[in-house]
Design a protein around this motif. Structure first.
Motif, PDB file in Angstrom:
ATOM      1  N   GLU A 128      16.060  31.147  34.957  1.00 22.79           N
ATOM      2  CA  GLU A 128      16.218  29.698  34.999  1.00 22.79           C
ATOM      3  C   GLU A 128      17.649  29.354  35.402  1.00 22.79           C
ATOM      4  O   GLU A 128      18.531  30.221  35.378  1.00 22.79           O
ATOM      5  N   THR A 145      12.330  26.378  29.545  1.00 21.24           N
ATOM      6  CA  THR A 145      10.998  25.928  29.931  1.00 21.24           C
ATOM      7  C   THR A 145      10.070  26.004  28.711  1.00 21.24           C
ATOM      8  O   THR A 145      10.066  27.005  27.990  1.00 21.24           O
ATOM      9  N   SER A 147      11.995  24.480  34.513  1.00 21.71           N
ATOM     10  CA  SER A 147      12.308  24.930  35.872  1.00 21.71           C
ATOM     11  C   SER A 147      12.652  26.410  35.872  1.00 21.71           C
ATOM     12  O   SER A 147      13.046  26.974  34.843  1.00 21.71           O
ATOM     13  N   GLU A 207      13.677  27.604  43.983  1.00 21.89           N
ATOM     14  CA  GLU A 207      13.677  27.069  42.631  1.00 21.89           C
ATOM     15  C   GLU A 207      12.337  26.388  42.427  1.00 21.89           C
ATOM     16  O   GLU A 207      11.758  25.816  43.367  1.00 21.89           O
ATOM     17  N   SER A 261       9.924  23.783  39.823  1.00 18.95           N
ATOM     18  CA  SER A 261       9.971  22.801  38.740  1.00 18.95           C
ATOM     19  C   SER A 261       8.563  22.531  38.234  1.00 18.95           C
ATOM     20  O   SER A 261       7.587  22.572  38.986  1.00 18.95           O
TER      21      SER A 261
END
Length: 385
Positions: A128, A140, A156, A217, A219
């Motif tokens: 993360e 998360t 994320s 990345e 989300s």
């Protein structure tokens, strides 16, 4: 008697992957790299060769091999290019392997045939933005909505390989699902299929190296998946992924050895054909000794991953050996990439040359799948320190 000679099947595998790397990957990978484009055609061909199924049983679409076979293939690919090699490594050790190790029969039937054939890729969502080596710092969260029997995930993930390709089928994520009796976070692994509402793949990173691999990345905004998407046991996500990382480090070490050996290959060839002051630069003892040191580092690191891989496939403890192999191979890759660039002079500083790409690719080997500092921690703790 200790014998490091590979058997006929592994030698045949080495030869076929070496031929593929030199004849198919090498001529085109520079273009993919410069465009930061994912090499779908090469991945498709690796799938047809059975490379994504190497360490899996035939009942799940695999080739019936083991981690040693995977390591041999990764070394040969990385001798030519690390982007292609890490796509295979992450697709197997971080993508399909968690499903194979901890999945239910239903999960295996749903996902493994696609993953072992290379038709689809899976990703491993552990890191993360604020939690890398310290995976226990995961933020998360996943809450079980008992009214719908669904996990609701928010958070994320960062630097996730193979997470945003057109053929990415799922990401397995670790999330906090409660608190353990000792007050620590309860971490659980959950399968999130691509395309799930609320699951967003952010734009790809602009990376120093591995420019033809896929990294994003991710989300999660109120992402809902069935409770049946739990992978393994609730609260065992951290322990499960520590095992996956231990195995992955052996494969990562093989990739590092491949890069280190590729630097030797390119330097020997260049030293023979490049002339200065009326003779090949390879006739100079300074160059000879530099390349001899490079070969020694690659050879030593190879023996380290051979040992770790042998222990893994024979059911022996391999955690310390995996850390040693990963540390030795990343050191060898970094040093050899620097020296190969020096041997090539100005040409080594050009991105279109193999050693230019190798120089850029080498650094991440000291970071990915556990930093070199983490490997030293593992080694020293295993010695009782």
């Amino acid at each position: 008697m200790v014998d490091f000679t590979l058997g006929e099947e592994l030698e045949a595998l080495r030869d076929s992957v070496r031929e593929f790397a030199h004849d198919v990957v090498a001529p085109v990978i520079g273009d993919y790299y410069e465009r930061h484009a994912f090499p779908y055609d090469l991945v498709r061909q690796m799938g047809k060769m059975g490379l994504f199924g190497l360490p899996f049983p035939e009942e799940w679409g695999g080739m019936g091999g083991d981690y040693f076979a995977l390591c041999i293939a990764l070394e040969e690919l990385a001798r030519v290019d690390s982007s292609v090699a890490v796509t295979l490594e992450a697709g197997i050790s971080l993508g399909a392997m968690p499903i194979y190790r901890y999945g239910t029969d239903a999960q295996k039937h749903q996902w493994l045939p696609k993953l072992t054939s290379g038709e689809a890729l899976a990703a491993f969502g552990l890191t993360e933005p604020g939690a890398g080596s310290d995976a226990a710092g995961t933020l998360t969260r996943a809450v079980l909505d008992e009214s719908t029997d669904e996990w609701v995930i928010n958070g994320s993930k960062a630097f996730i390989t193979n997470s945003g390709t057109d053929i990415t089928a799922l990401v397995t994520v670790t999330a906090v699902t409660g608190t353990n009796p000792d007050g620590s976070k309860e971490l659980t692994a959950i399968i999130v299929p691509s395309g799930t509402p609320g699951f967003t793949v952010q734009p790809g990173y602009s990376k120093v190296g591995w420019c033809a691999s896929d990294t994003h990345e991710l989300s999660f905004d109120d992402v809902r998946v069935p409770a049946a998407n739990l992978l393994g046991e609730r609260g065992r996500g951290y322990a499960q992924f520590l095992r996956i990382l231990d195995e992955g480090r052996v494969a990562f070490a093989a990739l590092g050895v491949g890069l280190a050996q590729g630097c030797v290959d390119e330097s020997v060839a260049y030293a023979r054909q490049r002339h200065a002051f009326g003779r090949p630069i390879g006739a100079n003892q300074a160059i000879q000794f530099k390349i001899a040191d490079m070969e020694s580092r690659a050879h030593t690191a190879r023996l380290a991953y051979y040992d770790a891989a042998s222990r893994l496939v024979n059911g022996r403890d391999f955690k310390r050996q995996a850390a040693i192999a990963k540390l030795a191979s990343s050191d060898a890759a970094m040093l050899n990439a620097r020296e190969a660039t020096q041997v090539h002079g100005g040409y080594g500083f050009m991105n279109e040359t193999p050693v230019g790409r190798m120089y850029r690719d080498a650094k991440i080997l000291e970071i990915g799948e556990g930093t070199s500092e983490v490997q030293r921690m593992i080694i020293s703790r295993s010695m009782g320190l």
